[in-house]
Design a protein around this motif. Structure first.
Motif, PDB file in Angstrom:
ATOM      1  N   ALA A 179     -18.074   6.157 -38.569  1.00 25.58           N
ATOM      2  CA  ALA A 179     -17.448   6.202 -37.243  1.00 25.58           C
ATOM      3  C   ALA A 179     -17.331   4.800 -36.646  1.00 25.58           C
ATOM      4  CB  ALA A 179     -18.248   7.110 -36.311  1.00 25.58           C
ATOM      5  N   VAL A 180     -18.378   3.998 -36.805  1.00 22.17           N
ATOM      6  CA  VAL A 180     -18.356   2.631 -36.272  1.00 22.17           C
ATOM      7  C   VAL A 180     -17.256   1.814 -36.934  1.00 22.17           C
ATOM      8  CG1 VAL A 180     -19.647   0.447 -36.246  1.00 22.17           C
ATOM      9  CG2 VAL A 180     -20.773   2.574 -35.570  1.00 22.17           C
ATOM     10  N   LEU A 181     -17.136   1.931 -38.243  1.00 17.02           N
ATOM     11  CA  LEU A 181     -16.209   1.089 -38.994  1.00 17.02           C
ATOM     12  C   LEU A 181     -14.772   1.599 -39.016  1.00 17.02           C
ATOM     13  CD1 LEU A 181     -18.562   0.271 -41.986  1.00 17.02           C
ATOM     14  CD2 LEU A 181     -17.934  -1.250 -40.101  1.00 17.02           C
ATOM     15  N   GLU A 182     -14.580   2.915 -38.938  1.00 15.98           N
ATOM     16  CA  GLU A 182     -13.240   3.459 -39.147  1.00 15.98           C
ATOM     17  C   GLU A 182     -12.645   4.220 -37.966  1.00 15.98           C
ATOM     18  OE1 GLU A 182     -13.285   5.796 -42.711  1.00 15.98           O
ATOM     19  OE2 GLU A 182     -13.588   4.057 -43.994  1.00 15.98           O
ATOM     20  N   ARG A 225     -27.244  16.404 -35.236  1.00 19.20           N
ATOM     21  CA  ARG A 225     -26.678  15.055 -35.143  1.00 19.20           C
ATOM     22  C   ARG A 225     -26.395  14.550 -36.548  1.00 19.20           C
ATOM     23  NH1 ARG A 225     -32.361  14.269 -33.576  1.00 19.20           N
ATOM     24  NH2 ARG A 225     -33.320  13.101 -35.256  1.00 19.20           N
ATOM     25  N   PRO A 226     -25.538  13.552 -36.669  1.00 24.99           N
ATOM     26  CA  PRO A 226     -25.149  13.072 -37.990  1.00 24.99           C
ATOM     27  C   PRO A 226     -26.201  12.171 -38.623  1.00 24.99           C
ATOM     28  CG  PRO A 226     -24.131  11.723 -36.332  1.00 24.99           C
ATOM     29  CD  PRO A 226     -24.842  12.837 -35.606  1.00 24.99           C
ATOM     30  N   THR A 227     -26.059  11.958 -39.908  1.00 23.12           N
ATOM     31  CA  THR A 227     -26.893  10.991 -40.606  1.00 23.12           C
ATOM     32  C   THR A 227     -26.322   9.593 -40.382  1.00 23.12           C
ATOM     33  OG1 THR A 227     -25.589  11.348 -42.599  1.00 23.12           O
ATOM     34  CG2 THR A 227     -27.637  12.633 -42.386  1.00 23.12           C
ATOM     35  N   ALA A 228     -27.109   8.598 -40.699  1.00 23.30           N
ATOM     36  CA  ALA A 228     -26.725   7.206 -40.437  1.00 23.30           C
ATOM     37  C   ALA A 228     -25.417   6.822 -41.130  1.00 23.30           C
ATOM     38  CB  ALA A 228     -27.845   6.260 -40.876  1.00 23.30           C
ATOM     39  N   ASP A 229     -25.175   7.316 -42.338  1.00 23.09           N
ATOM     40  CA  ASP A 229     -23.947   6.944 -43.044  1.00 23.09           C
ATOM     41  C   ASP A 229     -22.711   7.448 -42.318  1.00 23.09           C
ATOM     42  OD1 ASP A 229     -24.944   9.536 -43.927  1.00 23.09           O
ATOM     43  OD2 ASP A 229     -23.362   9.526 -45.437  1.00 23.09           O
ATOM     44  N   LYS A 230     -22.810   8.614 -41.695  1.00 24.78           N
ATOM     45  CA  LYS A 230     -21.664   9.154 -40.959  1.00 24.78           C
ATOM     46  C   LYS A 230     -21.431   8.357 -39.679  1.00 24.78           C
ATOM     47  CE  LYS A 230     -21.348  12.228 -44.132  1.00 24.78           C
ATOM     48  NZ  LYS A 230     -20.723  11.838 -45.361  1.00 24.78           N
ATOM     49  N   VAL A 231     -22.502   7.927 -39.036  1.00 23.15           N
ATOM     50  CA  VAL A 231     -22.365   7.077 -37.851  1.00 23.15           C
ATOM     51  C   VAL A 231     -21.726   5.745 -38.243  1.00 23.15           C
ATOM     52  CG1 VAL A 231     -23.603   5.851 -36.020  1.00 23.15           C
ATOM     53  CG2 VAL A 231     -24.286   8.172 -36.661  1.00 23.15           C
ATOM     54  N   MET A 232     -22.121   5.195 -39.393  1.00 21.99           N
ATOM     55  CA  MET A 232     -21.521   3.932 -39.854  1.00 21.99           C
ATOM     56  C   MET A 232     -20.031   4.101 -40.124  1.00 21.99           C
ATOM     57  SD  MET A 232     -24.415   1.987 -42.128  1.00 21.99           S
ATOM     58  CE  MET A 232     -24.885   3.343 -43.161  1.00 21.99           C
ATOM     59  N   ALA A 253     -12.016  12.821 -29.957  1.00 26.45           N
ATOM     60  CA  ALA A 253     -11.321  12.103 -31.030  1.00 26.45           C
ATOM     61  C   ALA A 253     -10.607  13.023 -32.022  1.00 26.45           C
ATOM     62  CB  ALA A 253     -12.322  11.221 -31.781  1.00 26.45           C
ATOM     63  N   PHE A 254     -11.023  14.280 -32.117  1.00 25.60           N
ATOM     64  CA  PHE A 254     -10.455  15.214 -33.096  1.00 25.60           C
ATOM     65  C   PHE A 254      -9.989  16.488 -32.397  1.00 25.60           C
ATOM     66  CE2 PHE A 254     -13.428  12.534 -35.377  1.00 25.60           C
ATOM     67  CZ  PHE A 254     -12.726  12.186 -36.515  1.00 25.60           C
ATOM     68  N   ARG A 255      -9.004  17.147 -33.003  1.00 23.60           N
ATOM     69  CA  ARG A 255      -8.476  18.380 -32.431  1.00 23.60           C
ATOM     70  C   ARG A 255      -9.382  19.579 -32.682  1.00 23.60           C
ATOM     71  NH1 ARG A 255      -3.638  19.210 -35.304  1.00 23.60           N
ATOM     72  NH2 ARG A 255      -3.671  21.276 -34.397  1.00 23.60           N
ATOM     73  N   ARG A 256     -10.026  19.597 -33.854  1.00 24.35           N
ATOM     74  CA  ARG A 256     -10.814  20.779 -34.230  1.00 24.35           C
ATOM     75  C   ARG A 256     -11.886  20.386 -35.243  1.00 24.35           C
ATOM     76  NH1 ARG A 256      -7.519  23.587 -38.625  1.00 24.35           N
ATOM     77  NH2 ARG A 256      -6.403  21.801 -39.436  1.00 24.35           N
ATOM     78  N   PRO A 257     -12.914  21.193 -35.409  1.00 24.26           N
ATOM     79  CA  PRO A 257     -14.000  20.881 -36.340  1.00 24.26           C
ATOM     80  C   PRO A 257     -13.528  20.699 -37.789  1.00 24.26           C
ATOM     81  CG  PRO A 257     -14.671  22.618 -34.858  1.00 24.26           C
ATOM     82  CD  PRO A 257     -13.208  22.386 -34.614  1.00 24.26           C
ATOM     83  N   GLU A 258     -12.482  21.405 -38.185  1.00 31.62           N
ATOM     84  CA  GLU A 258     -11.981  21.258 -39.557  1.00 31.62           C
ATOM     85  C   GLU A 258     -11.470  19.837 -39.801  1.00 31.62           C
ATOM     86  OE1 GLU A 258     -12.204  25.473 -38.516  1.00 31.62           O
ATOM     87  OE2 GLU A 258     -11.236  23.787 -37.495  1.00 31.62           O
ATOM     88  N   ASP A 259     -10.890  19.216 -38.774  1.00 31.39           N
ATOM     89  CA  ASP A 259     -10.446  17.820 -38.888  1.00 31.39           C
ATOM     90  C   ASP A 259     -11.642  16.884 -39.039  1.00 31.39           C
ATOM     91  OD1 ASP A 259      -7.839  18.735 -38.576  1.00 31.39           O
ATOM     92  OD2 ASP A 259      -7.845  18.378 -36.402  1.00 31.39           O
ATOM     93  N   VAL A 260     -12.710  17.197 -38.338  1.00 31.67           N
ATOM     94  CA  VAL A 260     -13.953  16.422 -38.437  1.00 31.67           C
ATOM     95  C   VAL A 260     -14.495  16.505 -39.861  1.00 31.67           C
ATOM     96  CG1 VAL A 260     -16.349  16.279 -37.653  1.00 31.67           C
ATOM     97  CG2 VAL A 260     -14.521  16.725 -35.999  1.00 31.67           C
ATOM     98  N   ALA A 261     -14.535  17.719 -40.404  1.00 30.82           N
ATOM     99  CA  ALA A 261     -15.047  17.929 -41.762  1.00 30.82           C
ATOM    100  C   ALA A 261     -14.245  17.120 -42.771  1.00 30.82           C
ATOM    101  CB  ALA A 261     -15.007  19.414 -42.119  1.00 30.82           C
ATOM    102  N   SER A 262     -12.944  17.121 -42.625  1.00 30.25           N
ATOM    103  CA  SER A 262     -12.075  16.376 -43.537  1.00 30.25           C
ATOM    104  C   SER A 262     -12.291  14.867 -43.413  1.00 30.25           C
ATOM    105  CB  SER A 262     -10.614  16.728 -43.248  1.00 30.25           C
ATOM    106  OG  SER A 262      -9.761  15.954 -44.045  1.00 30.25           O
ATOM    107  N   PHE A 263     -12.365  14.366 -42.191  1.00 27.17           N
ATOM    108  CA  PHE A 263     -12.517  12.931 -41.964  1.00 27.17           C
ATOM    109  C   PHE A 263     -13.838  12.405 -42.518  1.00 27.17           C
ATOM    110  CE2 PHE A 263     -13.798   9.236 -39.443  1.00 27.17           C
ATOM    111  CZ  PHE A 263     -12.680   8.417 -39.587  1.00 27.17           C
ATOM    112  N   PHE A 264     -14.931  13.132 -42.265  1.00 27.08           N
ATOM    113  CA  PHE A 264     -16.258  12.660 -42.673  1.00 27.08           C
ATOM    114  C   PHE A 264     -16.696  13.163 -44.046  1.00 27.08           C
ATOM    115  CE2 PHE A 264     -16.484  12.023 -38.083  1.00 27.08           C
ATOM    116  CZ  PHE A 264     -16.969  10.729 -38.041  1.00 27.08           C
ATOM    117  N   GLY A 265     -15.921  14.056 -44.656  1.00 28.37           N
ATOM    118  CA  GLY A 265     -16.273  14.569 -45.973  1.00 28.37           C
ATOM    119  C   GLY A 265     -17.516  15.443 -45.957  1.00 28.37           C
ATOM    120  N   VAL A 266     -17.607  16.297 -44.935  1.00 22.26           N
ATOM    121  CA  VAL A 266     -18.748  17.203 -44.824  1.00 22.26           C
ATOM    122  C   VAL A 266     -18.245  18.649 -44.859  1.00 22.26           C
ATOM    123  CG1 VAL A 266     -20.149  15.567 -43.511  1.00 22.26           C
ATOM    124  CG2 VAL A 266     -18.685  17.170 -42.279  1.00 22.26           C
ATOM    125  N   ARG A 267     -19.171  19.587 -45.006  1.00 26.05           N
ATOM    126  CA  ARG A 267     -18.806  21.002 -44.993  1.00 26.05           C
ATOM    127  C   ARG A 267     -18.379  21.426 -43.589  1.00 26.05           C
ATOM    128  NH1 ARG A 267     -24.076  23.437 -47.653  1.00 26.05           N
ATOM    129  NH2 ARG A 267     -24.889  21.678 -46.521  1.00 26.05           N
TER     130      ARG A 267
END
Length: 116
Positions: A86-89, A77-84, A50-64
């Protein structure tokens, strides 16, 4: 009217007791421990598609970035809020999850049949 709540307890039968179904166990269908073990792998597989690189993942999910890299490499693995999120967006996440779980259940079933 009183400012206090009043609890009324009845030892009689509940009129809606018949309409409540017993909880259904999915343990025969889904190995929950296995899901815990492969969750990081499923998440990483989806991220890489779904993403080109880890930096895009960090930006999308608001993580380091370190968190995104750990997910990318299936080290955590991610926490439940990050999975939610992904499910919703994120379109396609649920399809990926369903396919991965179905594949895992079939694998478990095949091993059980081989053992018999």
């Amino acid at each position: 009217m009183s400012d206090h709540l009043k609890l009324v307890v009845s030892n009689g039968s509940c009129p809606d007791a018949d309409s409540v179904s017993a909880p259904v166990s999915r343990s025969k269908e889904l190995d929950r421990y296995r899901m815990q073990v492969i969750a990081a792998e499923i998440w990483s597989d989806w991220l890489r598609g779904a993403f080109r690189r880890p930096e895009d993942v960090a930006s999308f999910f608001g993580v380091r970035n370190s968190t995104a890299w750990n997910w990318w490499n299936a080290a955590s693995r991610p926490t439940a809020d990050k999975v939610m999120i992904a499910v919703l967006e994120a379109p396609g996440f649920l399809d990926h999850l369903s396919a991965s779980v179905a594949k895992g259940v079939r694998r478990v079933g095949a091993r059980t049949e081989d053992a018999a």
